[in-house]
Motif scaffolding. Structure first.
Motif, short mmCIF file in Angstrom:
data_model
loop_
_atom_site.label_atom_id
_atom_site.label_comp_id
_atom_site.label_asym_id
_atom_site.label_seq_id
_atom_site.Cartn_x
_atom_site.Cartn_y
_atom_site.Cartn_z
N THR A 99 -22.28 23.42 -22.93
CA THR A 99 -22.21 22.74 -21.65
C THR A 99 -21.17 23.41 -20.76
OG1 THR A 99 -22.86 20.63 -22.62
CG2 THR A 99 -21.76 20.55 -20.49
N TRP A 142 -24.17 19.46 -14.79
CA TRP A 142 -25.59 19.72 -14.60
C TRP A 142 -26.07 21.06 -15.17
CZ3 TRP A 142 -26.35 24.16 -11.76
CH2 TRP A 142 -25.28 24.60 -10.99
N ARG A 179 -30.06 25.93 -18.63
CA ARG A 179 -30.54 24.56 -18.49
C ARG A 179 -29.91 23.86 -17.29
NH1 ARG A 179 -31.67 21.47 -24.15
NH2 ARG A 179 -33.16 22.99 -25.00
N TYR A 223 -29.64 20.17 -15.90
CA TYR A 223 -29.84 18.76 -16.20
C TYR A 223 -29.95 17.96 -14.89
CZ TYR A 223 -29.14 19.46 -21.17
OH TYR A 223 -29.29 19.86 -22.47
N TYR A 242 -34.25 17.92 -18.25
CA TYR A 242 -33.78 19.22 -17.82
C TYR A 242 -34.95 20.17 -17.54
CZ TYR A 242 -34.71 20.55 -22.69
OH TYR A 242 -35.31 20.77 -23.90
#
Length: 244
Positions: free
Chosen positions: A47, A51, A94, A96, A106
């Motif tokens: 992460t 987002w 990705r 999200y 996603y």
């Protein structure tokens, strides 16, 4: 005013909780549905912010019989003893669109490098003569093909417990398209005359393999198959993982 033990404990607990939450940026997971295809796989997701995340995956299918061969070609009988292996390296970015931080719906544009390798598997083809007599001749085939493609995966990721340490990643649907190249050589167990070579060439050209383009050249010792054209595929599955 002096700081009490209770206050220190409370502050420590809060800082610990914040630190723990901040550190939960990593996810290790595996696509459990892929094991039905003898596909061993692992992926790592990091992460970056609420987002955005990056996911890197590797999958390999050891050399052996291909499961569900009927789904890929009409020549199931001729390829009944096919043995092959494959590997895939995939990088996803990705985005999200829901809760974020690795949770929710996603969209993931991705790049995939694929390798398909066959080692001395037997292709059975039928040769006929002018009197309509047919005999089954084995052709030993080996070779390798590689492909590079880009695509888009749509999915949703769930946290399975309150702490968010266990996750379920549902790949709803994904598709990729690119270009592949490969060379395969087939050696016949007998010397082929020009008429037999023509029959073999026609039979290999009519295998019914979707999307992939290839050319066939037959000779007295067998045939060569060269790939140089489109390379495409689809993705779907369920992954289980651990977030830390």
């Amino acid at each position: 005013k002096p700081i009490t033990v209770k206050t220190l404990f409370t502050i420590s607990a809060i800082l610990f909780a914040i630190a723990t939450n901040a550190q939960q940026k990593n996810i290790i997971k595996t696509n459990v549905t892929a094991y039905a295809f003898k596909n061993i796989n692992i992926s790592y997701e990091r992460t970056i912010n609420k987002w955005f995340a990056v996911n890197v995956g590797y999958a390999t299918m050891p050399n052996g019989k291909i499961p569900f061969i009927k789904s890929f070609t009409d020549a199931e009988h001729e390829l009944r003893d096919i043995k092959a292996g494959s590997s895939h390296f995939t990088i996803e970015t990705r985005f999200y669109l829901g809760e974020g931080y690795g949770k929710g719906f996603y969209a993931a544009p991705y790049y995939r490098n694929s390798t398909f390798k066959a080692d001395n598997f037997t292709y059975y083809y039928e040769l006929g003569d002018n009197e309509a007599n047919y005999s089954e001749i084995p052709l030993t085939i080996s070779g390798k093909a590689t492909g590079n493609s880009v695509g888009l995966l749509l999915g949703v990721q769930f946290f399975l417990n309150k702490q968010g340490s266990f996750i379920l990643d549902w790949w709803i649907v994904g598709a990729h398209y690119g270009k592949g190249k490969g060379d395969f050589e087939g050696k016949s167990s007998q010397t082929l005359n020009p008429e037999q070579q023509a029959q073999l060439k026609t039979e290999l050209e009519d295998l019914g393999i979707p999307v992939i383009e290839y050319t066939v050249e037959a000779n007295a010792n067998g045939a060569s198959v060269k790939m140089d054209g489109p390379w495409a595929g689809v993705r779907s599955g369920l992954s289980l993982g651990y977030r830390f």
